[in-house]
Write an enzyme that holds these catalytic residues in place. Structure first.
Site, mmCIF file in Angstrom:
data_model
loop_
_atom_site.group_PDB
_atom_site.id
_atom_site.type_symbol
_atom_site.label_atom_id
_atom_site.label_comp_id
_atom_site.label_asym_id
_atom_site.label_seq_id
_atom_site.Cartn_x
_atom_site.Cartn_y
_atom_site.Cartn_z
ATOM 1 N N ASP B 232 -5.938 -71.838 -44.380
ATOM 2 C CA ASP B 232 -5.577 -69.992 -43.958
ATOM 3 C C ASP B 232 -3.742 -69.762 -44.007
ATOM 4 O OD1 ASP B 232 -6.305 -67.270 -42.704
ATOM 5 O OD2 ASP B 232 -7.624 -68.419 -43.905
ATOM 6 N N TYR B 382 -2.380 -59.133 -44.170
ATOM 7 C CA TYR B 382 -3.206 -59.268 -45.756
ATOM 8 C C TYR B 382 -2.302 -58.006 -46.029
ATOM 9 C CZ TYR B 382 -7.099 -62.434 -44.263
ATOM 10 O OH TYR B 382 -7.831 -63.746 -43.267
ATOM 11 N N HIS B 439 -13.127 -74.670 -44.224
ATOM 12 C CA HIS B 439 -12.289 -74.320 -43.681
ATOM 13 C C HIS B 439 -11.469 -74.609 -42.602
ATOM 14 C CE1 HIS B 439 -8.876 -70.651 -45.012
ATOM 15 N NE2 HIS B 439 -9.594 -70.099 -43.720
#
Lengths: 476, 469
Positions: B232, B382, B439
């Site tokens: 990630d 982000y 993930h």
């Protein structure tokens, strides 16, 4: 003389004997096709639906009664709200962020302080109840609407029924300021003369006081059908429609579904997703030779720089759309539990979609166009009805079926249409592009000011344009 | 597929278009990424020297914190899901109610705090903000062996806690049935703005900033050479670290290897790779995981990237309610632990969460976000990284020469074949298709991940590959 001479000198021969009828047939055929296509209007299928819980009951007719409705509140509801407002947790904004990262939490604290200490929900409920509310069951769910008739109709005037549909994150309450301008124009020095309306503002199922659908698949087409049934149940055979945001999508669907019932369609938001080579060429040429592709100077001013305004800004502002169209239950969960979170989420739109330059302001420019009372009343409608999640599901239901929102463009809109283009609207659609879908544009107005929430922000301007449009239609 | 191809396709095309243009206009450089100076504290940077002490830290809780949480859980308002919607509309509120009930009645935060405190934690100020990290040394070292420093970086919506199960496998492999040829001392920092690391107060704190901060951390801890592992955001931060300080990084191990700098060849491989895999260096497993491309890549990205879109544009808005409603926070975070572990879990009414994780672990991770109030700052990361678009930043065009090991898990949301990865990671030492897992690899399959890290380090150490860069 010169035209007739080749015909007079036409010699008869075998070759010509075949050519002439063939040509005549060809031309005739084309003529017939052209004439027919002008008058064959495609319509959207009406279909049917059931949105209540469980299975649709096989027996018995649906209860079609129209029941008066009043919004109510309680001490418990207000105390619960106050408690949540008091316990709100904030994250400080970045230095110099203004509204660029979303709703500025320093300003949010001020809004919440007002909400907790000055905002009077009981008083606002009375304000909401000043117009007559009703509920009626259609396709298994309770549909809420307000129905306002003019208190005084001048002799000989016809009262036009007008259905006005809200969007997200709005509600029927957005129309409260414009309604008196439409039902009593003379009383508000709007000398549009001979046009008077009775206004019906429903809540989209899943929004406000309309019950939320319990089944999957409830989209704009279903809403359009339900609203037609509503108007029918109220005794109207022909009516006008007005809408922005989802209201625009829904009223367009209504016009495509039953054009014979729609006297006219007025929109303050037009989003045409017409991709294709022709559009691309129009975009590319439009910057340099706008007149060649039917764009006016105002169009150019509002549409260019194209990438910036139509792609970059749209991407910057469509995160909510993306998450609501894919994971509405996740996105709405916290908002249904935290009124402060709900307010931030909703009021961010009332800031940015009213004027893009508000992003640079520490307070998002909200109070320059609206009062906190009216903004919070709209938020409260979502809060007390717990409808934020169902309101978001509408995005998923619509985008799953029609990701490009192209259905409207394919069917076309043939009813008389009026478009009010507000300068701060999210996207500008020039008349030249609109008329590919809207085949019968009666009026197209560049409004001098105003953004996405036109009825809320500039009720007088919008009312004037609606009346201007309706007068023209009535004259036809 | 139920996709949002319309407007969002435009988004993808724009991204691809921008990327193609950049590829055509730029040349692949082997230069390093410059260290990013910064000062992220409040107000003006003071003239005084920064305090570089490393202070021990313990997670704490109070009765007030607990009763506040309980009150919010009690007053939670839920919305009934649509009939038969499972997890297709997001976290199913019927299942969420069960989670909240467990949270109220069985979950013991005091006990979990003790669990968190079982590893030594510290804080130190770097570039103006307090950086939190876990530092676990091996309990015992065989004669003549030294512990290899390993930096492990988490992502969103994870935390340093994701590594709690894998840490013992790396610091004490022998006790867990693994070879003790290589033993690690593990450092798991919290990304600034996440968990117990202070959030930056200034704009523009991106992955290169985080990598620079962690670089300073490792130097401050006295490590001149170290390994780094990440997935990630951890993938990107460790990659940037490898680009900033290649001479300090012995090896880079990733469980996610995304390549955003795509070019014409990539497009071609997308169009033809299914039919001519050999031509593009695709293996059978690559083809299986990537095609049909529209369904497995494009649709999937559109369906699953709404959160990234809104967090990259309006983080303060979307995080606001989540910082105020623990139930909303849980719904938001749990949805990722469900869908990113296995996309099929969307078809389950309970999102399959308890198939791979236990509620205590899931809620502990959520509690870290809750008690630190960091959801908003975590989302800002982000925006700082993505706001200019994907494939537009300088570091995305730079390659990585540090020896790299990639563990490719089958249920990762997007699969990157080695053929693509090696354009960026020019020194791939190991690339393995893992048999299972998604993930959150460290949390879900710690054994598999640890084994892959160990074999990778084994290869690097055996041939002293870091010297050959």
């Amino acid at each position: 003389e010169s035209i007739l001479s080749p015909i007079r000198s036409f010699e008869y021969s075998q070759k010509n004997a075949v050519l002439v009828p063939a040509a005549a047939l060809g031309v005739g055929g084309l003529l017939v096709y052209w004439l027919r296509s002008r008058y064959t209007i495609k319509t959207t299928e009406m279909g049917d639906g059931w949105w209540g819980s469980g299975e649709r009951p096989l027996k018995g007719k649906e209860d079609e009664s129209i029941r008066p409705f009043k919004i109510e509140t309680s001490d418990k509801e207000i105390e619960d709200l106050h408690r949540r407002l008091e316990q709100a947790r904030y994250a400080p904004p970045l230095e110099g962020a203004a509204f660029h990262y979303g709703f500025n939490s320093n300003y949010l604290q001020k809004v919440v302080a007002y909400w907790r200490n000055q905002f009077n929900w009981r008083k606002q409920v009375e304000v909401l109840n000043k117009y007559p509310h009703f509920q009626t069951t259609i396709e298994g769910i309770d549909i809420h609407f307000i129905h306002v008739k003019p208190s005084y109709v001048p002799h000989g005037r016809a009262v036009q029924p007008l259905l006005m549909v809200h969007g997200w994150p709005g509600s029927f309450y957005e129309f409260y300021k414009i309604i008196p301008l439409l039902t009593e124009p003379a009383g508000h020095s709007l000398n549009e003369g001979d046009v008077v309306f009775e206004v019906i503002c429903p809540s989209i199922p899943g929004y406000g006081f309309s019950e939320a659908p319990h089944q999957k698949g409830f989209d704009a087409i279903a809403t359009a059908r339900i609203f037609h049934k509503l108007m029918n149940r109220l005794g109207f055979k022909e009516y006008y429609l007005q809408g922005g945001d989802w209201g625009s999508r829904i009223t367009i669907s209504m016009a495509q579904m039953l054009p014979q019932s729609v006297k006219g369609l007025h929109l303050n938001f037009v989003f045409i997703s017409r991709r294709g080579l022709r559009r691309m060429i129009s975009v590319m040429l439009g910057a340099y030779v706008p007149w060649l592709v039917g764009l006016t100077r105002e169009d150019v001013r509002r549409t260019y720089p194209f990438i910036q305004k139509n792609i970059y800004e749209l991407l910057r502002e469509s995160g909510y759309l993306h998450i609501q169209a894919t994971k509405p239950d996740t996105a709405g969960c916290g908002l249904n539990d935290s009124p402060v979170g709900l307010a931030a989420y909703i009021l961010e739109k009332f800031s940015t979609w009213t004027d893009k330059s508000f992003l640079h302001k520490d307070d998002g420019g909200l109070e320059s166009k609206y009062s906190l009372d009216e903004l919070l009343t709209n938020v409260m409608i979502y809060w007390v009805t717990s409808s934020i999640v169902s309101s978001m599901r509408f995005y998923k239901e619509n985008f799953s079926k029609d990701p490009g929102l192209t259905a409207g463009a394919r069917v076309g809109v043939y009813v008389p249409t009026g478009i009010a283009a507000f300068p701060q609207e999210l996207v500008h659609t020039p008349r030249a592009w609109a008329k590919e879908t809207f085949k019968n544009i009666i009026t197209y107005s560049y409004m001098p000011r105003g953004g996405h929430f036109a009825a809320f922000e500039e009720p007088k301007l919008l009312a004037q344009d609606i009346m201007h449009f309706v007068r023209k239609v009535e004259q036809l | 597929c139920s996709s949002l191809a319309g407007i969002m396709l435009l988004e993808v095309f724009l991204v691809l278009g921008t990327v193609i243009i950049y590829f055509l206009l730029s040349k692949k450089k082997e230069e390093t990424l410059p260290f990013k100076e910064g000062w992220w504290g409040k107000g003006q940077k003071p003239d005084t020297e920064e305090d570089t002490t490393i202070r021990p830290f313990k997670v704490e809780t109070t009765e007030e914190e607990l009763s506040d949480l309980l009150r919010r859980l009690d007053q939670a308002r839920f919305t009934e899901p649509l009939e038969n919607s499972c997890f297709h509309y997001g976290t199913n509120s019927v299942y969420l109610r069960k989670v909240v009930s467990y949270w109220k009645n069985q979950f013991n935060w005091k006990k979990q705090v003790e669990v968190l405190n079982k590893y030594p934690q510290f804080k130190t100020k770097i570039q103006g903000i307090d950086i939190h990290f876990v530092h676990v040394k091996p309990p015992r070292l065989p004669e003549g062996q030294s512990a290899k420093p390993l930096l492990m970086v988490h992502g969103w919506p994870g935390s340093f806690y994701e590594f709690y199960r894998i840490i013992p496998l790396l610091t004490d492999p022998a006790s867990h049935g693994l070879s003790d040829e290589h033993i690690f001392e593990v450092i798991c920092p919290s990304i600034p703005g996440y968990g117990f690391s202070e959030a930056p107060h200034k704009k523009d704190f991106n992955s290169v900033s985080a990598a620079s901060v962690f670089y300073e951390l490792m130097l401050r801890l006295g490590f001149n050479e170290f390994y780094a592992q990440g997935g990630d955001w951890g993938w990107l931060i460790c990659t940037n670290l490898a680009q900033i300080a290649p001479n300090h990084m012995k090896g880079l191990h990733l469980n996610l290897a995304s390549v955003t700098n795509m070019g014409f060849i990539h497009l071609l491989s997308i169009l033809l790779g299914r039919y001519l895999p050999g031509l593009f260096g695709f293996q059978d497993e690559d083809v299986k995981r990537m095609f049909p491309f529209l369904k497995k890549r494009l649709c999937r990205i559109l369906l699953e990237s709404g959160y990234a879109h809104i967090q990259a544009t309006k983080p303060d808005t979307v995080g606001c309610g989540l910082n105020d409603s623990p139930v909303g926070l849980a719904a938001y975070i749990l949805e990722k632990f469900s869908t990113w572990t296995d996309l099929e879990f969307r078809n389950l009414e309970d999102g399959g969460l308890e198939k791979k994780f236990n509620l205590d672990d899931l809620l502990t991770n959520i509690m870290i976000y809750w008690v630190s109030g960091c959801i908003v700052s975590s989302m800002r990361f982000y925006k700082e990284n993505l706001q200019k678009g994907i494939g537009t930043q300088k570091h995305e065009r730079l390659t990585v020469q540090v020896p790299t090991g990639i563990a490719s898990f089958p249920n990762e949301v997007m699969h990157t074949p080695q053929a693509w990865a090696k354009k960026k990671y020019t020194n791939i030492v190991s690339f393995h298709f893992m048999p299972r897992g998604g993930h959150f690899a460290a949390m879900e399959e710690p054994q598999l991940l640890a084994e892959d890290i160990l074999q990778f380090v084994g290869k690097v150490e055996k041939e002293q590959l870091w010297r050959k860069k």
